[in-house]
Write a protein that holds these residues in place. Structure first.
Motif, mmCIF file in Angstrom:
data_model
loop_
_atom_site.group_PDB
_atom_site.id
_atom_site.type_symbol
_atom_site.label_atom_id
_atom_site.label_comp_id
_atom_site.label_asym_id
_atom_site.label_seq_id
_atom_site.Cartn_x
_atom_site.Cartn_y
_atom_site.Cartn_z
ATOM 1 N N LYS B 10 0.848 -1.180 0.000
ATOM 2 C CA LYS B 10 0.000 0.000 0.000
ATOM 3 C C LYS B 10 0.885 1.232 0.000
ATOM 4 C CE LYS B 10 -4.202 -1.993 1.152
ATOM 5 N NZ LYS B 10 -5.012 -2.401 2.288
ATOM 6 N N GLY B 11 0.377 2.285 -0.599
ATOM 7 C CA GLY B 11 1.181 3.491 -0.702
ATOM 8 C C GLY B 11 0.751 4.571 0.273
ATOM 9 N N THR B 12 1.712 5.340 0.760
ATOM 10 C CA THR B 12 1.418 6.541 1.535
ATOM 11 C C THR B 12 2.244 7.680 0.953
ATOM 12 O OG1 THR B 12 3.217 6.296 3.109
ATOM 13 C CG2 THR B 12 1.159 5.170 3.650
ATOM 14 N N VAL B 13 2.143 8.832 1.537
ATOM 15 C CA VAL B 13 2.922 9.964 1.039
ATOM 16 C C VAL B 13 4.405 9.673 1.177
ATOM 17 C CG1 VAL B 13 2.796 12.464 0.997
ATOM 18 C CG2 VAL B 13 1.191 11.175 2.432
ATOM 19 N N ASN B 14 4.759 8.972 2.246
ATOM 20 C CA ASN B 14 6.175 8.749 2.535
ATOM 21 C C ASN B 14 6.771 7.571 1.766
ATOM 22 O OD1 ASN B 14 6.043 10.800 4.456
ATOM 23 N ND2 ASN B 14 5.300 9.354 5.998
ATOM 24 N N GLY B 15 5.941 6.645 1.368
ATOM 25 C CA GLY B 15 6.462 5.478 0.654
ATOM 26 C C GLY B 15 5.487 4.318 0.785
ATOM 27 N N LEU B 16 5.986 3.139 0.433
ATOM 28 C CA LEU B 16 5.120 1.958 0.471
ATOM 29 C C LEU B 16 5.164 1.299 1.847
ATOM 30 C CD1 LEU B 16 6.045 0.132 -2.843
ATOM 31 C CD2 LEU B 16 3.889 1.267 -2.341
ATOM 32 N N TYR B 17 4.078 0.671 2.231
ATOM 33 C CA TYR B 17 4.131 -0.194 3.398
ATOM 34 C C TYR B 17 3.453 -1.515 3.093
ATOM 35 C CZ TYR B 17 -0.738 1.071 4.571
ATOM 36 O OH TYR B 17 -2.083 1.256 4.567
ATOM 37 N N LEU B 18 3.748 -2.509 3.902
ATOM 38 C CA LEU B 18 3.152 -3.833 3.724
ATOM 39 C C LEU B 18 1.935 -3.932 4.621
ATOM 40 C CD1 LEU B 18 6.033 -6.472 3.789
ATOM 41 C CD2 LEU B 18 4.571 -5.902 1.878
ATOM 42 N N ALA B 19 0.792 -4.210 4.034
ATOM 43 C CA ALA B 19 -0.402 -4.447 4.850
ATOM 44 C C ALA B 19 -0.545 -5.957 4.999
ATOM 45 C CB ALA B 19 -1.626 -3.859 4.175
ATOM 46 N N ILE B 20 -0.329 -6.416 6.211
ATOM 47 C CA ILE B 20 -0.373 -7.859 6.451
ATOM 48 C C ILE B 20 -1.627 -8.205 7.229
ATOM 49 C CG2 ILE B 20 0.796 -9.822 7.513
ATOM 50 C CD1 ILE B 20 3.395 -8.106 7.191
ATOM 51 N N CYS B 52 5.382 -1.797 8.081
ATOM 52 C CA CYS B 52 4.281 -2.703 7.801
ATOM 53 C C CYS B 52 3.175 -2.521 8.824
ATOM 54 C CB CYS B 52 4.766 -4.147 7.749
ATOM 55 S SG CYS B 52 5.410 -4.736 9.291
ATOM 56 N N LYS B 53 1.994 -2.943 8.443
ATOM 57 C CA LYS B 53 0.838 -2.839 9.324
ATOM 58 C C LYS B 53 0.236 -4.216 9.476
ATOM 59 C CE LYS B 53 -0.595 1.886 8.340
ATOM 60 N NZ LYS B 53 -1.722 2.763 7.992
ATOM 61 N N GLY B 54 -0.396 -4.438 10.603
ATOM 62 C CA GLY B 54 -1.088 -5.703 10.805
ATOM 63 C C GLY B 54 -0.306 -6.619 11.722
ATOM 64 N N GLN B 55 -0.108 -7.828 11.261
ATOM 65 C CA GLN B 55 0.447 -8.875 12.113
ATOM 66 C C GLN B 55 1.848 -8.544 12.625
ATOM 67 O OE1 GLN B 55 -0.280 -12.862 10.615
ATOM 68 N NE2 GLN B 55 1.563 -13.454 11.362
ATOM 69 N N ARG B 81 6.543 -1.966 12.607
ATOM 70 C CA ARG B 81 5.122 -1.662 12.485
ATOM 71 C C ARG B 81 4.904 -0.157 12.548
ATOM 72 N NH1 ARG B 81 1.626 -5.245 16.235
ATOM 73 N NH2 ARG B 81 0.073 -4.518 14.784
ATOM 74 N N ILE B 82 4.020 0.322 11.698
ATOM 75 C CA ILE B 82 3.770 1.764 11.698
ATOM 76 C C ILE B 82 2.331 2.088 12.072
ATOM 77 C CG2 ILE B 82 5.575 2.410 10.068
ATOM 78 C CD1 ILE B 82 3.458 2.290 7.855
ATOM 79 N N ASP B 83 1.540 1.047 12.349
ATOM 80 C CA ASP B 83 0.127 1.323 12.606
ATOM 81 C C ASP B 83 -0.184 1.541 14.076
ATOM 82 O OD1 ASP B 83 0.824 -1.257 13.045
ATOM 83 O OD2 ASP B 83 -1.062 -2.128 12.375
#
Lengths: 265, 238
Positions: B10-20, B52-55, B81-83
């Motif tokens: 998934k994309g954000t302003v800062n870059g990509l992250y992994l949605a797990i 990454c977000k999630g698990q 994790r960033i969430d």
């Protein structure tokens, strides 16, 4: 019904085979019927240490695969009619035997012998699993080196995981002079880490090397300190309460002398 | 309804992250990730993964993911994790609470405002207390424990064994093995042992090797290791 004891260490070269041979011989000297099994398939040594190498006809793999009967494969030690050896196969590997087969074999032998001693190979793989399969008790051999103690610790953990509880510890090749100088781990350091009961301490002794090369266990020698240590261990295995040997004979003599002088003053 | 993909970029302003997706088997996750990358690695090439977000994942798993992603030419800045705000970092602690907590608060708001704060504390405490793994008996060489919460060992931790805990580690006995507290990035985590002399100690991303001090065996004081000013400090807790 006899009792099966596996002699193991994890690390190689700490004296498992020598210990097995000596304890086996010492138990036989006490009049017990003893069978020693070499579980180190592919690297068989126990027959050499016992001086029975040239009498091997059948081996452990022949027994479990049904090539021969157990009785045919057992080698009787001429010096002691009570001591029998079941040799390992030299041309096979550890996978030639399964833990189930080992268990069955040991159960069979327990019917006819008082003690079954299994000489475990080094390592924690198939050979180790085979060797401990039929064991009621375990004796862990270590030397006063950090690497050997670390491996012994691992082995004790694995034994516990295999439901063999309360193993006993032999500290082999202890050099009293080095311990005194503080250059070697002492017995307390070792038992402190391993937290298991000690069953014997065997001093480093040239006699062991010589007797091993000759194929005569050191317990035959009445005056050898190591032989005495092994005889005491075998008594403890039989349930006797034997005092631990005092190795610092010389030192205590001088101390006595010193004391005598100080009294005189 | 279509099932949610185990993992997605998934994309954000800062870059990509992994949605797990949470509670996804790690093997499944890896398989799916490889599929995505096979198909559309070119699209993501040149961008960076910032988190990454999630698990929650262990270090070993993060490393595995990182290796796979990098092999397709995509940069990895971090897989932290960033969430969720991490308890540890003071900067982030003012951010909004996680979703579960919010739900609890919302429910209570209807009843009475005063109770809300207390309730929240209770929930947090309950979570902290239940999130503890007890290890009974001596941990011998070769034994490893990895747990997302706190770990309490009732026995010695011998050299050659390792403890990896997301939270704190307490050893009622001698700690001589390898220990990693706050393994998922909790700087506030600590290690307490009756005799603290681990082979190596890690708290969050800090690593330390205790000095060899022969005299220490004499005074067996219960000691605590924690991070202060970017270094692991060991002090007596009495």
């Amino acid at each position: 019904m006899g009792e099966s004891i596996v002699i193991t260490s994890g690390k190689g070269g700490v004296g498992k085979t020598t210990t097995t041979a000596n304890i086996g011989a010492a138990l036989a000297m006490e009049g017990k019927s003893v069978c020693v099994i070499d579980a180190d398939i592919g690297l068989r040594n126990l027959d050499i240490v016992l001086g029975l190498e040239n009498r091997i006809v059948y081996d452990i793999v022949d027994v479990v695969t049904g090539v021969c009967r157990i009785k045919q494969a057992l080698i009787k030690d001429k010096r002691f009619p009570n001591l029998f050896l079941l040799p390992a196969a030299q041309t096979k590997d550890k996978n030639a035997v399964t833990p189930e087969q080992m268990k069955e074999l040991v159960e069979d032998l327990k019917k006819t012998h008082d003690f079954i001693l299994v000489d475990c190979p080094a390592g924690i793989e198939q050979g180790f699993k085979n060797a401990i399969a039929g064991a009621d008790r375990a004796i862990v051999v270590t030397t006063p080196e950090v690497s050997a103690v670390r491996d012994a610790d691992r082995i004790i953990g694995l034994l516990e995981a295999s439901e063999i509880h309360d193993p006993r510890l032999i500290v082999n090749r202890l050099r009293v002079d080095m311990v005194k100088r503080g250059d070697m781990m002492n017995v307390e350091d070792i038992t402190d880490i391993l937290a298991v009961d000690l069953i014997g301490v065997v001093p480093d002794d040239e006699e062991v090397v010589m007797s091993t090369n000759r194929g005569e266990p050191a317990v035959f020698k009445d005056n050898a300190l190591s032989g005495m240590a092994f005889r005491n261990i075998s008594k403890r295995i039989m349930g006797e309460d034997v005092e631990f040997l005092e190795f610092d004979v010389q030192e205590s003599f001088f101390e006595k002398l010193k004391k005598a002088f100080s009294f005189g003053k | 309804m279509k099932m949610k993909a185990p993992v997605a970029f998934k994309g954000t302003v800062n870059g990509l992250y992994l949605a797990i997706e949470s509670s996804v088997d790690f093997e499944v996750l890896i398989d799916h990730l490889k599929q995505i990358l096979e198909k559309s690695a070119d699209f993501y090439k040149g961008s960076n993964i910032i988190g990454c977000k999630g698990q929650q994942m262990s270090y070993a798993e993060k490393y595995q993911l990182e290796t796979i992603i990098q092999s397709y030419g995509i940069g990895v800045d971090s897989l932290e994790r960033i969430d969720e705000p991490q308890k540890s970092s003071a900067v982030l602690s003012d951010e909004p609470k996680s979703i579960e907590k919010e739900v609890v608060i919302e429910k209570e708001v209807v009843v009475e405002k005063e109770v809300v704060v207390e309730k929240e504390v209770v929930v947090e405490k309950a979570v902290m207390q239940s999130d503890t793994k007890f290890v009974y008996g001596t941990m011998r060489s070769g034994k490893g424990v990895e747990f997302s919460g706190n770990v309490i060992v009732l026995g010695d931790v011998n050299p050659g064994s390792e403890i990896i805990a997301g939270g704190n580690v307490i050893v009622i006995g001698k700690l001589l093995g390898f220990v990693h507290a706050g393994a998922y990035g909790d700087d506030e985590a600590f290690v307490v042992a009756n005799y603290l002399a681990p082979t190596q100690i890690r708290i969050s991303r800090y690593i330390s090797v205790p000095p060899k001090d022969e005299n220490r065996t004499v005074n067996r004081l219960t000691e605590k290791a924690s991070v202060s000013n970017g270094v692991i400090k060991i002090e007596s807790i009495h």
